[in-house]
Design a protein around this motif. Structure first.
Motif, PDB file in Angstrom:
ATOM      1  N   VAL A   1     -25.154 -15.821   0.968  1.00 55.10           N
ATOM      2  CA  VAL A   1     -24.596 -14.594   1.514  1.00 55.10           C
ATOM      3  C   VAL A   1     -23.965 -14.863   2.873  1.00 55.10           C
ATOM      4  O   VAL A   1     -24.516 -15.596   3.692  1.00 55.10           O
ATOM      5  CB  VAL A   1     -25.749 -13.556   1.605  1.00 55.10           C
ATOM      6  N   THR A   2     -22.788 -14.295   3.088  1.00 55.87           N
ATOM      7  CA  THR A   2     -22.123 -14.399   4.378  1.00 55.87           C
ATOM      8  C   THR A   2     -21.990 -12.991   4.946  1.00 55.87           C
ATOM      9  O   THR A   2     -21.435 -12.111   4.282  1.00 55.87           O
ATOM     10  CB  THR A   2     -20.733 -15.053   4.209  1.00 55.87           C
ATOM     11  N   PRO A   3     -22.514 -12.765   6.161  1.00 55.74           N
ATOM     12  CA  PRO A   3     -22.467 -11.412   6.741  1.00 55.74           C
ATOM     13  C   PRO A   3     -21.088 -11.091   7.331  1.00 55.74           C
ATOM     14  O   PRO A   3     -20.881 -11.171   8.535  1.00 55.74           O
ATOM     15  CB  PRO A   3     -23.548 -11.462   7.825  1.00 55.74           C
ATOM     16  N   ALA A   4     -20.175 -10.714   6.452  1.00 51.65           N
ATOM     17  CA  ALA A   4     -18.789 -10.485   6.868  1.00 51.65           C
ATOM     18  C   ALA A   4     -18.596  -9.086   7.434  1.00 51.65           C
ATOM     19  O   ALA A   4     -19.497  -8.237   7.384  1.00 51.65           O
ATOM     20  CB  ALA A   4     -17.867 -10.699   5.677  1.00 51.65           C
ATOM     21  N   LEU A   5     -17.406  -8.867   7.987  1.00 51.85           N
ATOM     22  CA  LEU A   5     -16.945  -7.529   8.360  1.00 51.85           C
ATOM     23  C   LEU A   5     -15.666  -7.339   7.550  1.00 51.85           C
ATOM     24  O   LEU A   5     -14.824  -8.240   7.520  1.00 51.85           O
ATOM     25  CB  LEU A   5     -16.626  -7.453   9.855  1.00 51.85           C
ATOM     26  N   THR A   6     -15.542  -6.210   6.878  1.00 55.98           N
ATOM     27  CA  THR A   6     -14.342  -6.042   6.045  1.00 55.98           C
ATOM     28  C   THR A   6     -13.782  -4.633   6.154  1.00 55.98           C
ATOM     29  O   THR A   6     -14.435  -3.723   6.651  1.00 55.98           O
ATOM     30  CB  THR A   6     -14.631  -6.319   4.552  1.00 55.98           C
ATOM     31  N   TYR A   7     -12.567  -4.475   5.675  1.00 56.29           N
ATOM     32  CA  TYR A   7     -11.929  -3.170   5.543  1.00 56.29           C
ATOM     33  C   TYR A   7     -12.104  -2.699   4.108  1.00 56.29           C
ATOM     34  O   TYR A   7     -11.763  -3.419   3.158  1.00 56.29           O
ATOM     35  CB  TYR A   7     -10.428  -3.294   5.830  1.00 56.29           C
ATOM     36  N   ASN A   8     -12.620  -1.510   3.957  1.00 59.06           N
ATOM     37  CA  ASN A   8     -12.840  -0.877   2.645  1.00 59.06           C
ATOM     38  C   ASN A   8     -13.602  -1.765   1.661  1.00 59.06           C
ATOM     39  O   ASN A   8     -13.303  -1.789   0.459  1.00 59.06           O
ATOM     40  CB  ASN A   8     -11.513  -0.394   2.036  1.00 59.06           C
ATOM     41  N   GLY A   9     -14.571  -2.492   2.217  1.00 62.94           N
ATOM     42  CA  GLY A   9     -15.518  -3.173   1.348  1.00 62.94           C
ATOM     43  C   GLY A   9     -14.958  -4.275   0.494  1.00 62.94           C
ATOM     44  O   GLY A   9     -15.448  -4.510  -0.615  1.00 62.94           O
ATOM     45  N   ARG A  10     -13.942  -4.956   0.981  1.00 68.73           N
ATOM     46  CA  ARG A  10     -13.432  -6.084   0.211  1.00 68.73           C
ATOM     47  C   ARG A  10     -12.724  -7.052   1.169  1.00 68.73           C
ATOM     48  O   ARG A  10     -12.311  -6.668   2.267  1.00 68.73           O
ATOM     49  CB  ARG A  10     -12.467  -5.605  -0.872  1.00 68.73           C
ATOM     50  N   PHE A  11     -12.601  -8.259   0.712  1.00 68.23           N
ATOM     51  CA  PHE A  11     -11.765  -9.217   1.439  1.00 68.23           C
ATOM     52  C   PHE A  11     -10.789  -9.833   0.449  1.00 68.23           C
ATOM     53  O   PHE A  11     -11.220 -10.293  -0.602  1.00 68.23           O
ATOM     54  CB  PHE A  11     -12.576 -10.348   2.097  1.00 68.23           C
ATOM     55  N   PRO A  12      -9.519  -9.889   0.774  1.00 71.79           N
ATOM     56  CA  PRO A  12      -8.869  -9.278   1.931  1.00 71.79           C
ATOM     57  C   PRO A  12      -9.057  -7.761   1.908  1.00 71.79           C
ATOM     58  O   PRO A  12      -9.287  -7.186   0.859  1.00 71.79           O
ATOM     59  CB  PRO A  12      -7.388  -9.632   1.748  1.00 71.79           C
ATOM     60  N   GLY A  13      -8.912  -7.137   3.084  1.00 71.43           N
ATOM     61  CA  GLY A  13      -9.023  -5.683   3.161  1.00 71.43           C
ATOM     62  C   GLY A  13      -8.028  -5.018   2.223  1.00 71.43           C
ATOM     63  O   GLY A  13      -7.065  -5.644   1.771  1.00 71.43           O
ATOM     64  N   GLN A  14      -8.269  -3.753   1.961  1.00 74.30           N
ATOM     65  CA  GLN A  14      -7.415  -2.990   1.052  1.00 74.30           C
ATOM     66  C   GLN A  14      -5.936  -3.253   1.322  1.00 74.30           C
ATOM     67  O   GLN A  14      -5.490  -3.166   2.463  1.00 74.30           O
ATOM     68  CB  GLN A  14      -7.705  -1.508   1.255  1.00 74.30           C
ATOM     69  N   GLU A  15      -5.205  -3.552   0.257  1.00 74.94           N
ATOM     70  CA  GLU A  15      -3.756  -3.731   0.415  1.00 74.94           C
ATOM     71  C   GLU A  15      -3.131  -2.357   0.589  1.00 74.94           C
ATOM     72  O   GLU A  15      -3.221  -1.503  -0.288  1.00 74.94           O
ATOM     73  CB  GLU A  15      -3.163  -4.436  -0.811  1.00 74.94           C
ATOM     74  N   ILE A  16      -2.506  -2.157   1.730  1.00 75.81           N
ATOM     75  CA  ILE A  16      -1.852  -0.882   2.013  1.00 75.81           C
ATOM     76  C   ILE A  16      -0.392  -1.026   1.629  1.00 75.81           C
ATOM     77  O   ILE A  16       0.251  -2.008   1.976  1.00 75.81           O
ATOM     78  CB  ILE A  16      -2.016  -0.528   3.504  1.00 75.81           C
ATOM     79  N   ARG A  17       0.113  -0.048   0.863  1.00 76.46           N
ATOM     80  CA  ARG A  17       1.508  -0.100   0.433  1.00 76.46           C
ATOM     81  C   ARG A  17       2.203   1.176   0.839  1.00 76.46           C
ATOM     82  O   ARG A  17       1.655   2.268   0.734  1.00 76.46           O
ATOM     83  CB  ARG A  17       1.605  -0.285  -1.090  1.00 76.46           C
ATOM     84  N   VAL A  18       3.422   1.029   1.305  1.00 82.06           N
ATOM     85  CA  VAL A  18       4.211   2.175   1.743  1.00 82.06           C
ATOM     86  C   VAL A  18       5.661   1.831   1.456  1.00 82.06           C
ATOM     87  O   VAL A  18       5.997   0.654   1.328  1.00 82.06           O
ATOM     88  CB  VAL A  18       3.957   2.445   3.257  1.00 82.06           C
ATOM     89  N   ARG A  19       6.505   2.859   1.308  1.00 85.26           N
ATOM     90  CA  ARG A  19       7.910   2.570   1.066  1.00 85.26           C
ATOM     91  C   ARG A  19       8.661   2.539   2.397  1.00 85.26           C
ATOM     92  O   ARG A  19       8.358   3.309   3.309  1.00 85.26           O
ATOM     93  CB  ARG A  19       8.527   3.600   0.126  1.00 85.26           C
ATOM     94  N   GLN A  20       9.625   1.662   2.462  1.00 85.67           N
ATOM     95  CA  GLN A  20      10.451   1.495   3.661  1.00 85.67           C
ATOM     96  C   GLN A  20      11.012   2.837   4.130  1.00 85.67           C
ATOM     97  O   GLN A  20      11.521   3.608   3.327  1.00 85.67           O
ATOM     98  CB  GLN A  20      11.602   0.542   3.323  1.00 85.67           C
ATOM     99  N   GLY A  21      10.920   3.086   5.419  1.00 87.09           N
ATOM    100  CA  GLY A  21      11.482   4.300   6.003  1.00 87.09           C
ATOM    101  C   GLY A  21      10.547   5.500   5.933  1.00 87.09           C
ATOM    102  O   GLY A  21      10.823   6.531   6.523  1.00 87.09           O
ATOM    103  N   GLU A  22       9.461   5.372   5.209  1.00 87.32           N
ATOM    104  CA  GLU A  22       8.552   6.505   5.069  1.00 87.32           C
ATOM    105  C   GLU A  22       7.396   6.418   6.071  1.00 87.32           C
ATOM    106  O   GLU A  22       7.200   5.410   6.726  1.00 87.32           O
ATOM    107  CB  GLU A  22       8.037   6.585   3.626  1.00 87.32           C
ATOM    108  N   TRP A  23       6.667   7.529   6.156  1.00 79.80           N
ATOM    109  CA  TRP A  23       5.498   7.588   7.040  1.00 79.80           C
ATOM    110  C   TRP A  23       4.307   6.919   6.394  1.00 79.80           C
ATOM    111  O   TRP A  23       4.092   7.061   5.201  1.00 79.80           O
ATOM    112  CB  TRP A  23       5.129   9.042   7.317  1.00 79.80           C
ATOM    113  N   LEU A  24       3.564   6.227   7.212  1.00 78.44           N
ATOM    114  CA  LEU A  24       2.277   5.717   6.768  1.00 78.44           C
ATOM    115  C   LEU A  24       1.232   6.397   7.640  1.00 78.44           C
ATOM    116  O   LEU A  24       1.364   6.426   8.864  1.00 78.44           O
ATOM    117  CB  LEU A  24       2.204   4.199   6.959  1.00 78.44           C
ATOM    118  N   ARG A  25       0.252   6.994   6.994  1.00 78.54           N
ATOM    119  CA  ARG A  25      -0.861   7.595   7.746  1.00 78.54           C
ATOM    120  C   ARG A  25      -2.149   6.937   7.301  1.00 78.54           C
ATOM    121  O   ARG A  25      -2.447   6.885   6.113  1.00 78.54           O
ATOM    122  CB  ARG A  25      -0.970   9.086   7.436  1.00 78.54           C
TER     123      ARG A  25
END
Ligand code: C2O
Ligand code: CU
Ligand code: CU
Length: 456
Positions: free
Chosen positions: A56-80
């Motif tokens: 076991v490795t005591p990691a820190l992650t985003y949304n419980g996975r590594f790599p962290g959650q892939e965030i996708r957005v379309r060009q020119g649009e808002w990302l929140r």
């Protein structure tokens, strides 16, 4: 496995389980509430992961996975992104390579106050440029990035591209021993040299994985170096591949033949023609295998190389009127502990100034003050033998020339400055703010190679 766009979006709708982390807490996470508006919920939390089988490795992650959650957005649009900190320490998120307002840049005490444990912060900005980007903290970086706080941020082109398949590959060497326990993220003797290297090579969190792709397809491989220290000498011997983008920004497609040096923070987008079913290919770092790319039969595919990706709306610098500013990256003998850096020793300077991560109440003067709207040429000089992936926040620059190798000018946010190299890059100072200019070898950044460029 390769994804079509629909599969990628569909996959995000699933629920992720975050295991029991060091804090003993268990979080259940939902996916973005309104996918169409690119709303994401992102949680940083401890998570025990298995990097080494049976350990076991005591990691820190985003949304419980590594790599962290892939965030996708379309060009020119808002990302929140509504970000919540469930770590036991303050943090922020920086959106590497994105041209955004300074208040969203995630730099402590310049952009925002650090997000304290239990607190939330909403990041929202438009994404002007398509391409492969990533996100990570800008607080206690050697530890927070070292333990796994990294995730891909993919800005999709406005119109569909010629790619039907794609795959994101995050490269990282973990600082762990043979039992999966973390070793030091930063050793002073190493920080003063190449930087502290991790020992376990991984692609998407797995050591030497086999990645199956559709036989005969042309896959867009988005390769991201999210490592603290390592520069990978990427090569794919004996295959047909072309370079389509560097550090997010499109280039005129050209064959990927030799080694490409991918420094920390850098990305490369390749078009990879998957060989016939049953063939395996090695994605390598110099002579070492990082991953095996397999090939499975999944029907027929177009074999035409996709058209070039559309250019991003980055302003073209006016070289005739540009003012030249020089930045020297120097090694210095150990300086006494810098009070502005929690007493940490400094080994590096930019133009005679050593700056580390930002602390409350410590203001370093900017390395340069730029006038909004004007063009500048930056001359980066490496006064030592170690590599420096020189990264600038908030602005995209055009690499013009180097005294070491031939440059085909291209836009980027990170330039890998080689041994004793001098390179010239140019930009239009079109985004007001105090922007970090730093080496992305985290050890170098934390021991002096960090400063700001003020645009007003
Ligand atoms: Cu990946 Cu300060 O940046
Ligand atoms: Cu950045
Ligand atoms: Cu460096």
């Amino acid at each position: 496995m390769s994804f079509t766009r629909r599969q990628v979006l569909g996959g995000l709708a699933s629920l992720a389980v975050v295991g029991v982390g060091a804090g003993g807490a268990r979080w259940w996470l939902g996916r973005p509430v309104i996918a169409a508006e690119h709303d994401y919920e992102l949680i940083a939390a401890p998570l025990d992961i298995e990097l080494i089988p049976g350990h076991v490795t005591p990691a820190l992650t985003y949304n419980g996975r590594f790599p962290g959650q892939e965030i996708r957005v379309r060009q020119g649009e808002w990302l929140r992104v509504r970000f919540t900190n469930h770590l036991g320490q303050p943090t922020t998120i920086h959106w590497h390579g994105i041209r955004l307002p300074i208040a969203m840049d995630g730099v402590p005490f310049i952009s925002q106050a650090p997000v304290l444990p239990g607190e939330s912060f909403v990041y929202q900005f438009k994404t002007p440029d398509a391409g492969s980007y990533w996100y990570h903290p800008h607080v206690a970086s050697s530890e927070q990035l070292g333990r796994g706080l990294e995730g891909p941020l993919i800005v999709e082109e406005r119109e569909p591209t010629g790619f039907a398949h794609e795959m994101t590959l995050c490269l990282k060497n973990w600082h762990v021993d043979k039992d999966g326990a973390f070793t030091a993220f930063s050793i002073p003797r190493e920080a003063a040299r190449v930087g502290t290297l991790g020992r376990l090579t991984t692609v998407n969190g797995q050591h030497a994985p086999v990645i199956e792709l559709a036989a005969g397809a042309i896959v867009r491989l988005r390769i991201l170096n999210v490592d603290n220290t390592a520069t990978y000498r990427l090569n794919l011997p004996g295959v047909e591949a072309r370079i389509y983008a560097l550090d997010g920004h499109p280039v005129e497609p050209r064959p990927f033949e030799e080694e490409y040096l991918l420094g920390p923070g850098m990305r490369i987008d390749l078009a990879y023609k998957v060989p016939p079913a049953g063939t395996t290919v090695s994605l390598r770092n110099g002579p070492l295998r990082l991953a095996t790319l397999g090939s499975v039969d999944q029907g027929t595919h177009t074999t035409e190389w996709p058209r070039p990706l559309p250019a991003n709306p980055v302003s073209e610098p006016d070289l005739a009127t540009a003012e030249t500013l020089a930045f020297r990256f120097e090694w210095v003998a150990t300086l006494a502990g810098d009070p502005g850096n929690c007493g940490k020793a400094m080994y590096w300077q930019i133009n005679g100034q050593a700056g580390g991560e930002h602390k409350e109440g410590v203001e370093h003067p900017p390395l340069a003050k730029l006038t909004l709207g004007k063009s500048y040429i930056f001359e980066f000089r490496n006064m030592a033998q170690y590599l420096h992936p020189v990264h600038l926040h908030g602005l995209t620059f055009k690499v013009l020339s180097s005294d070491r190798h031939r440059i085909i000018p291209y836009f980027t946010d990170t330039y890998l400055l080689g041994k004793n190299e001098t390179a010239r890059v140019a930009l239009v100072a079109d985004n007001p703010g105090k922007w970090m200019l730093h080496c992305h070898v985290i050890d170098h950044m934390e021991t002096g190679l960090m400063g700001t460029i003020e645009v007003s």
